[in-house]
Design a protein around this motif. Structure first.
Motif, mmCIF file in Angstrom:
data_model
loop_
_atom_site.group_PDB
_atom_site.id
_atom_site.type_symbol
_atom_site.label_atom_id
_atom_site.label_comp_id
_atom_site.label_asym_id
_atom_site.label_seq_id
_atom_site.Cartn_x
_atom_site.Cartn_y
_atom_site.Cartn_z
ATOM 1 N N LEU A 115 0.804 -1.218 0.000
ATOM 2 C CA LEU A 115 0.000 0.000 0.000
ATOM 3 C C LEU A 115 0.838 1.269 0.000
ATOM 4 O O LEU A 115 0.300 2.351 -0.238
ATOM 5 N N ARG A 116 2.136 1.179 0.288
ATOM 6 C CA ARG A 116 2.964 2.381 0.358
ATOM 7 C C ARG A 116 4.115 2.366 -0.638
ATOM 8 O O ARG A 116 5.047 3.151 -0.514
ATOM 9 N N SER A 117 4.069 1.496 -1.590
ATOM 10 C CA SER A 117 5.149 1.425 -2.561
ATOM 11 C C SER A 117 4.926 2.441 -3.677
ATOM 12 O O SER A 117 3.834 2.974 -3.860
ATOM 13 N N GLU A 118 5.988 2.674 -4.430
ATOM 14 C CA GLU A 118 5.895 3.601 -5.556
ATOM 15 C C GLU A 118 4.977 3.048 -6.637
ATOM 16 O O GLU A 118 4.262 3.798 -7.317
ATOM 17 N N LYS A 119 4.952 1.733 -6.775
ATOM 18 C CA LYS A 119 4.101 1.115 -7.790
ATOM 19 C C LYS A 119 2.628 1.312 -7.470
ATOM 20 O O LYS A 119 1.810 1.599 -8.351
ATOM 21 N N SER A 120 2.260 1.156 -6.193
ATOM 22 C CA SER A 120 0.855 1.323 -5.825
ATOM 23 C C SER A 120 0.400 2.765 -6.008
ATOM 24 O O SER A 120 -0.741 3.020 -6.399
ATOM 25 N N CYS A 121 1.295 3.724 -5.735
ATOM 26 C CA CYS A 121 0.939 5.133 -5.942
ATOM 27 C C CYS A 121 0.741 5.439 -7.425
ATOM 28 O O CYS A 121 -0.142 6.212 -7.799
ATOM 29 N N TYR A 122 1.570 4.813 -8.278
ATOM 30 C CA TYR A 122 1.386 5.030 -9.712
ATOM 31 C C TYR A 122 0.122 4.338 -10.213
ATOM 32 O O TYR A 122 -0.578 4.861 -11.081
ATOM 33 N N GLU A 123 -0.191 3.171 -9.678
ATOM 34 C CA GLU A 123 -1.405 2.475 -10.096
ATOM 35 C C GLU A 123 -2.646 3.293 -9.767
ATOM 36 O O GLU A 123 -3.646 3.239 -10.481
ATOM 37 N N THR A 159 7.086 13.755 8.794
ATOM 38 C CA THR A 159 5.657 13.626 9.082
ATOM 39 C C THR A 159 4.776 14.099 7.936
ATOM 40 O O THR A 159 3.553 13.925 7.994
ATOM 41 N N ASP A 160 5.368 14.691 6.902
ATOM 42 C CA ASP A 160 4.592 15.151 5.744
ATOM 43 C C ASP A 160 4.316 13.961 4.833
ATOM 44 O O ASP A 160 5.042 13.698 3.866
ATOM 45 N N VAL A 161 3.287 13.230 5.161
ATOM 46 C CA VAL A 161 2.889 12.049 4.391
ATOM 47 C C VAL A 161 1.452 12.252 3.936
ATOM 48 O O VAL A 161 0.583 12.620 4.724
ATOM 49 N N LYS A 162 1.227 12.031 2.668
ATOM 50 C CA LYS A 162 -0.107 12.169 2.082
ATOM 51 C C LYS A 162 -0.647 10.785 1.763
ATOM 52 O O LYS A 162 0.069 9.938 1.234
ATOM 53 N N ARG A 163 -1.908 10.556 2.079
ATOM 54 C CA ARG A 163 -2.517 9.280 1.747
ATOM 55 C C ARG A 163 -3.834 9.515 1.028
ATOM 56 O O ARG A 163 -4.487 10.547 1.218
ATOM 57 N N SER A 164 -4.210 8.540 0.210
ATOM 58 C CA SER A 164 -5.424 8.653 -0.585
ATOM 59 C C SER A 164 -6.193 7.340 -0.503
ATOM 60 O O SER A 164 -5.598 6.256 -0.449
ATOM 61 N N ARG A 165 -7.495 7.459 -0.502
ATOM 62 C CA ARG A 165 -8.365 6.291 -0.354
ATOM 63 C C ARG A 165 -8.528 5.585 -1.695
ATOM 64 O O ARG A 165 -8.840 6.207 -2.710
ATOM 65 N N ILE A 166 -8.325 4.272 -1.707
ATOM 66 C CA ILE A 166 -8.490 3.480 -2.925
ATOM 67 C C ILE A 166 -9.624 2.476 -2.798
ATOM 68 O O ILE A 166 -9.959 1.792 -3.766
ATOM 69 N N GLY A 167 -10.204 2.366 -1.614
ATOM 70 C CA GLY A 167 -11.295 1.429 -1.394
ATOM 71 C C GLY A 167 -11.777 1.530 0.034
ATOM 72 O O GLY A 167 -11.291 2.361 0.819
ATOM 73 N N PRO A 168 -12.741 0.702 0.404
ATOM 74 C CA PRO A 168 -13.227 0.717 1.788
ATOM 75 C C PRO A 168 -12.113 0.355 2.770
ATOM 76 O O PRO A 168 -11.583 -0.755 2.746
ATOM 77 N N LYS A 208 -1.225 14.277 -12.372
ATOM 78 C CA LYS A 208 -0.319 14.657 -11.289
ATOM 79 C C LYS A 208 -0.524 13.711 -10.112
ATOM 80 O O LYS A 208 -1.662 13.443 -9.713
ATOM 81 N N PRO A 209 0.536 13.158 -9.530
ATOM 82 C CA PRO A 209 0.374 12.263 -8.374
ATOM 83 C C PRO A 209 -0.319 12.967 -7.215
ATOM 84 O O PRO A 209 -0.206 14.183 -7.044
ATOM 85 N N PHE A 210 -1.040 12.194 -6.432
ATOM 86 C CA PHE A 210 -1.817 12.781 -5.343
ATOM 87 C C PHE A 210 -0.942 13.371 -4.247
ATOM 88 O O PHE A 210 -1.401 14.190 -3.455
ATOM 89 N N PHE A 211 0.341 12.984 -4.193
ATOM 90 C CA PHE A 211 1.220 13.466 -3.133
ATOM 91 C C PHE A 211 2.046 14.677 -3.563
ATOM 92 O O PHE A 211 2.878 15.152 -2.793
ATOM 93 N N VAL A 212 1.839 15.186 -4.760
ATOM 94 C CA VAL A 212 2.531 16.390 -5.234
ATOM 95 C C VAL A 212 1.627 17.586 -4.981
ATOM 96 O O VAL A 212 0.473 17.603 -5.410
ATOM 97 N N MET A 213 2.140 18.581 -4.282
ATOM 98 C CA MET A 213 1.336 19.748 -3.928
ATOM 99 C C MET A 213 2.212 21.000 -3.904
ATOM 100 O O MET A 213 3.447 20.904 -3.785
ATOM 101 N N PRO A 214 1.600 22.172 -4.020
ATOM 102 C CA PRO A 214 2.390 23.413 -3.982
ATOM 103 C C PRO A 214 3.026 23.620 -2.615
ATOM 104 O O PRO A 214 2.508 23.176 -1.587
ATOM 105 N N VAL A 215 4.142 24.299 -2.603
ATOM 106 C CA VAL A 215 4.841 24.559 -1.352
ATOM 107 C C VAL A 215 4.108 25.650 -0.578
ATOM 108 O O VAL A 215 3.577 26.601 -1.155
#
Length: 368
Positions: A115-123, A159-168, A208-215
């Protein structure tokens, strides 16, 4: 009729008080062997049936030595080792499934890596369907360009970690990447580097990946030293005390005794030029700058016995016991209970040097 008469006698036999009636029935169900046997003969619940099926499948699969059985055990252990099961409940859950606790720990590692790999974020970005059906090559090219070092960089705060919901109850997480450009500038750079890819700006921004955001300003204040932490704690406590003064005294206004929302606001009040910071102002060698520009109420600087005590925290060197019956000094955050004047005087002393320290921290953050 026999059952009806028995129920009537049962209703009349216990006491009329509900609590006493409940206690007698509960005691009977726990002590009587006949009642225990009748409870055991009841059909199991759906969760118990599912647990028994999983336990039987695990018992048949864990003894096999092939890749399919191993993958099946990985899937089961990863699905069971979720966030709902705490560390203390892990042994109990493993015992019910007929597994070792370390098997669930391994499943938790598998779950985290998936759930935290680079592949899952790209998927997560790849699975977004669009009407123009963009090729996977273009999606991957846009995804890699967004996280390239020339466009964004990883936040220095862990501590700057972004997460996104992919399912229940399923999430993917990634370290936050901060943009140093606008999205339009990123798109123009992408078109200049890859002129063969035909893609619109709106579609490019959707990849744009969900973890990329403006400074933001909070991302630039990355210093976590003693001075930053202590000043933030005192600033919060002082402003809470000042808010209570405003609530109890209607004569106080925001003009004569302002309640600051941010630490940068109160630091800006101590310098003469808020738009451009000069070295003389930061080092307090300027006559027009200093903490004396701030206004304080008499209740805030009160150190008499009649003033009520307040709790606050500060860093102090304390002696702690170590092995060998020895003691050593350690810098620790200590709770204090003093008069308000002592807390505000300590806060004023920290504000003397904090703007210069903050400016150096911002400059250091801009170098990376």
């Amino acid at each position: 009729m026999v059952k009806c008469r028995a129920l009537k006698r049962l209703k009349d036999a216990p006491p009329s008080t509900p609590s006493k009636k409940q206690a007698i029935l509960q005691h009977y169900m726990c002590v009587s062997p006949t009642a225990k046997q009748s409870l055991k003969r009841q059909s199991p619940s759906l969760s118990e049936k599912v647990l028994e099926n999983m336990k039987g499948f695990i018992h048949e699969t864990k003894q096999k030595r092939n890749s399919d059985a191993r993958n099946a055990m990985h899937v089961i252990s990863a699905s069971v080792s979720g966030e709902k099961i705490s560390k203390g409940e892990k042994s109990k859950a493993a015992r019910k499934l007929g597994l070792q606790p370390r098997r669930l720990s391994g499943g938790q590692r598998i779950r985290t890596s998936v759930l935290r790999s680079e592949k899952s974020c790209y998927e997560f970005t790849k699975r977004k369907t669009r009407s123009d059906i963009t090729s996977d090559e273009t999606k991957k090219q846009a995804y890699d360009f967004w996280i390239s070092p020339t466009v964004s960089h990883t936040s220095s705060n862990k501590t700057d970690v972004k997460r996104s919901r992919i399912g229940p109850n399923e999430y993917v997480s990634h370290q936050i990447h901060l943009l140093e450009k606008t999205q339009t500038e990123v798109f123009l750079d992408f078109k200049a580097k890859y002129p063969d890819f035909k893609i619109s700006q709106r579609l490019f921004e959707s990849y744009k990946p969900f973890f990329v955001m403006p400074v933001k300003q909070k991302h630039r204040n990355t210093c976590c030293c003693r001075q930053h932490i202590e000043v933030r704690i005192l600033f919060k406590k002082c402003m809470e005390f000042r808010k209570n003064l405003h609530a109890s005294n209607l004569d106080l206004t925001q003009e004569n005794l302002p309640v600051f929302e941010h630490l940068n606001d109160i630091c800006a009040e101590t310098v003469c030029d808020k738009t451009a910071l000069h070295a003389q102002c930061l080092n307090r060698s300027c006559k027009e700058c200093g903490v004396e520009k701030l206004s304080f109420n008499d209740n805030e600087l009160d150190t008499s016995r009649n003033a009520r005590d307040i709790k606050w925290d500060k860093f102090e060197y304390t002696e702690i016991n170590v092995k060998g019956r020895k003691t050593r000094t350690k810098l620790m955050l200590v709770s204090k209970k003093t008069k308000p004047g002592e807390m505000f005087n300590h806060f004023k002393s920290l504000l003397e040097t904090f703007p210069a320290h903050q400016n150096r921290a911002n400059w250091q953050s801009e170098q990376y």
